[in-house]
Design a protein around this motif. Structure first.
Motif, PDB file in Angstrom:
ATOM      1  N   SER A 239       0.848  -1.201   0.000  1.00 54.30           N
ATOM      2  CA  SER A 239       0.000   0.000   0.000  1.00 54.30           C
ATOM      3  C   SER A 239       0.877   1.242   0.000  1.00 54.30           C
ATOM      4  O   SER A 239       1.880   1.314   0.710  1.00 54.30           O
ATOM      5  CB  SER A 239      -0.917   0.015   1.218  1.00 54.30           C
ATOM      6  OG  SER A 239      -1.942  -0.933   1.067  1.00 54.30           O
ATOM      7  N   ASN A 240       0.511   2.219  -0.820  1.00 55.71           N
ATOM      8  CA  ASN A 240       1.374   3.387  -0.957  1.00 55.71           C
ATOM      9  C   ASN A 240       0.633   4.712  -0.910  1.00 55.71           C
ATOM     10  O   ASN A 240       1.221   5.775  -1.129  1.00 55.71           O
ATOM     11  CB  ASN A 240       2.164   3.299  -2.270  1.00 55.71           C
ATOM     12  CG  ASN A 240       1.254   3.101  -3.473  1.00 55.71           C
ATOM     13  OD1 ASN A 240       0.085   3.462  -3.450  1.00 55.71           O
ATOM     14  ND2 ASN A 240       1.793   2.539  -4.539  1.00 55.71           N
ATOM     15  N   TYR A 241      -0.663   4.663  -0.647  1.00 47.68           N
ATOM     16  CA  TYR A 241      -1.448   5.897  -0.604  1.00 47.68           C
ATOM     17  C   TYR A 241      -2.450   5.785   0.520  1.00 47.68           C
ATOM     18  O   TYR A 241      -3.178   4.783   0.621  1.00 47.68           O
ATOM     19  CB  TYR A 241      -2.153   6.096  -1.945  1.00 47.68           C
ATOM     20  CG  TYR A 241      -3.065   7.305  -1.999  1.00 47.68           C
ATOM     21  CD1 TYR A 241      -4.435   7.141  -2.200  1.00 47.68           C
ATOM     22  CD2 TYR A 241      -2.572   8.590  -1.861  1.00 47.68           C
ATOM     23  CE1 TYR A 241      -5.283   8.232  -2.256  1.00 47.68           C
ATOM     24  CE2 TYR A 241      -3.417   9.688  -1.921  1.00 47.68           C
ATOM     25  CZ  TYR A 241      -4.767   9.503  -2.116  1.00 47.68           C
ATOM     26  OH  TYR A 241      -5.597  10.592  -2.172  1.00 47.68           O
ATOM     27  N   PHE A 242      -2.483   6.829   1.395  1.00 46.95           N
ATOM     28  CA  PHE A 242      -3.281   6.753   2.613  1.00 46.95           C
ATOM     29  C   PHE A 242      -4.068   8.060   2.802  1.00 46.95           C
ATOM     30  O   PHE A 242      -3.580   9.018   3.384  1.00 46.95           O
ATOM     31  CB  PHE A 242      -2.371   6.500   3.816  1.00 46.95           C
ATOM     32  CG  PHE A 242      -1.467   5.322   3.619  1.00 46.95           C
ATOM     33  CD1 PHE A 242      -0.193   5.493   3.073  1.00 46.95           C
ATOM     34  CD2 PHE A 242      -1.882   4.046   3.955  1.00 46.95           C
ATOM     35  CE1 PHE A 242       0.644   4.411   2.867  1.00 46.95           C
ATOM     36  CE2 PHE A 242      -1.050   2.961   3.759  1.00 46.95           C
ATOM     37  CZ  PHE A 242       0.219   3.134   3.217  1.00 46.95           C
ATOM     38  N   PRO A 243      -5.312   8.071   2.348  1.00 48.14           N
ATOM     39  CA  PRO A 243      -6.136   9.278   2.516  1.00 48.14           C
ATOM     40  C   PRO A 243      -7.011   9.185   3.762  1.00 48.14           C
ATOM     41  O   PRO A 243      -7.284   8.094   4.272  1.00 48.14           O
ATOM     42  CB  PRO A 243      -7.007   9.261   1.259  1.00 48.14           C
ATOM     43  CG  PRO A 243      -7.167   7.802   0.940  1.00 48.14           C
ATOM     44  CD  PRO A 243      -5.913   7.110   1.429  1.00 48.14           C
ATOM     45  N   TRP A 244      -7.447  10.334   4.223  1.00 45.69           N
ATOM     46  CA  TRP A 244      -8.415  10.418   5.313  1.00 45.69           C
ATOM     47  C   TRP A 244      -9.639  11.183   4.794  1.00 45.69           C
ATOM     48  O   TRP A 244      -9.498  12.254   4.192  1.00 45.69           O
ATOM     49  CB  TRP A 244      -7.828  11.154   6.515  1.00 45.69           C
ATOM     50  CG  TRP A 244      -6.831  10.351   7.276  1.00 45.69           C
ATOM     51  CD1 TRP A 244      -5.494  10.251   7.022  1.00 45.69           C
ATOM     52  CD2 TRP A 244      -7.081   9.541   8.424  1.00 45.69           C
ATOM     53  NE1 TRP A 244      -4.901   9.425   7.939  1.00 45.69           N
ATOM     54  CE2 TRP A 244      -5.849   8.969   8.814  1.00 45.69           C
ATOM     55  CE3 TRP A 244      -8.221   9.237   9.173  1.00 45.69           C
ATOM     56  CZ2 TRP A 244      -5.728   8.113   9.913  1.00 45.69           C
ATOM     57  CZ3 TRP A 244      -8.103   8.402  10.265  1.00 45.69           C
ATOM     58  CH2 TRP A 244      -6.869   7.842  10.632  1.00 45.69           C
ATOM     59  N   TYR A 245     -10.808  10.622   5.067  1.00 50.12           N
ATOM     60  CA  TYR A 245     -12.052  11.244   4.641  1.00 50.12           C
ATOM     61  C   TYR A 245     -12.915  11.574   5.851  1.00 50.12           C
ATOM     62  O   TYR A 245     -12.926  10.855   6.845  1.00 50.12           O
ATOM     63  CB  TYR A 245     -12.835  10.314   3.700  1.00 50.12           C
ATOM     64  CG  TYR A 245     -12.289  10.292   2.290  1.00 50.12           C
ATOM     65  CD1 TYR A 245     -11.190   9.506   1.953  1.00 50.12           C
ATOM     66  CD2 TYR A 245     -12.870  11.074   1.291  1.00 50.12           C
ATOM     67  CE1 TYR A 245     -10.684   9.513   0.655  1.00 50.12           C
ATOM     68  CE2 TYR A 245     -12.372  11.078   0.000  1.00 50.12           C
ATOM     69  CZ  TYR A 245     -11.280  10.291  -0.305  1.00 50.12           C
ATOM     70  OH  TYR A 245     -10.785  10.292  -1.594  1.00 50.12           O
ATOM     71  N   LYS A 246     -13.637  12.673   5.740  1.00 50.55           N
ATOM     72  CA  LYS A 246     -14.565  13.122   6.783  1.00 50.55           C
ATOM     73  C   LYS A 246     -15.980  13.035   6.220  1.00 50.55           C
ATOM     74  O   LYS A 246     -16.229  13.496   5.103  1.00 50.55           O
ATOM     75  CB  LYS A 246     -14.253  14.575   7.155  1.00 50.55           C
ATOM     76  CG  LYS A 246     -15.216  15.227   8.134  1.00 50.55           C
ATOM     77  CD  LYS A 246     -14.825  16.696   8.342  1.00 50.55           C
ATOM     78  CE  LYS A 246     -15.754  17.410   9.306  1.00 50.55           C
ATOM     79  NZ  LYS A 246     -15.405  18.855   9.459  1.00 50.55           N
TER      80      LYS A 246
END
Lengths: 115, 115
Positions: free
Chosen positions: A30-37
């Motif tokens: 895994s190489n991309y780590f987003p956070w969503y609200k």
């Protein structure tokens, strides 16, 4: 496939205090780590993201840290305000180049800001 | 700039029926992804379409299908509905294909109730 664990499921903090939400992932690719609200009645909205070649990223009161060795990443919100109350989701993605896998999301953290 | 539009917003079906949900992405976005959101399983990736081609598919049975039109609008279909299909179905659009290529812009979802 990828598995993302998120803790805590509910977090209550006093207005003005800091909040920390933690996630772990299983696939070292895994190489991309987003956070969503996600606010009530709305779709998730990206608040910050980080890629595997970076250890920390900040945007005003929000910061994300990534520890690739331990395979965990965290969201830090400082000086919390009432409008920060929402459900927060972490996610991870393996996709490379033209690859087209989706995001694997954590189960979410309900952040409650107490006045 | 108009956001992602999903229709219908709410619908009620009975077991065994089928349903079609529609998604209009942000103008210029060629990638459309679909996610299922439930209290127990959280957000789960269904599939992604880019330039009318399905790029990837999550772990859902063949009753779940989709398509994308030349104007990038997308539809998803669920046949032979089961009680467990009750969920919020979220559509997300983005400029590029792939879970790690940047921000997903989510619509407000279509809430499906199966009786």
């Amino acid at each position: 496939g990828e598995n993302v664990e998120q803790h805590p499921s509910t977090l209550s903090v006093q207005e003005g205090d800091s909040a920390v939400i933690k996630c772990t992932y299983s696939d070292s690719a895994s190489n991309y780590f987003p956070w969503y609200k996600q606010e009530l009645g709305k779709g998730p909205q990206l608040i910050i993201d980080i890629r595997s070649n970076v250890g920390e990223k900040k945007d005003q009161r929000i910061a994300v840290t990534l520890n690739k060795t331990a395979k965990h990443f965290s969201l830090h919100i400082t000086e919390t305000q009432p409008e920060d109350s929402a459900v927060y989701f972490c996610a991870a993605s393996i996709g490379s180049g033209g690859g087209a896998d989706g995001l694997t999301f954590g189960k979410g953290t309900h952040l409650i800001i107490q006045p | 700039k108009a956001g992602v539009t999903q229709t219908p917003r709410y619908l009620i079906k009975t077991r065994g029926q089928q349903v079609t949900l529609s998604c209009s992405p942000i103008s210029g976005h060629r990638s459309v992804s679909w996610y299922q959101q439930t209290p127990g399983q959280g957000l789960q990736f269904l599939f992604e379409y880019f330039s009318e081609t399905q790029r990837n598919k999550g772990n859902f049975p063949g009753r779940f299908s989709g398509r994308q039109f030349s104007n990038s609008r997308s539809e998803m279909n669920v046949s032979t509905l089961e009680l467990g299909d009750s969920a919020l179905y979220l559509c997300a659009s983005s400029l590029f294909s792939g879970g790690n290529t940047g921000e997903l812009f989510f619509g407000e979802g279509s809430r499906l109730t199966v009786l």
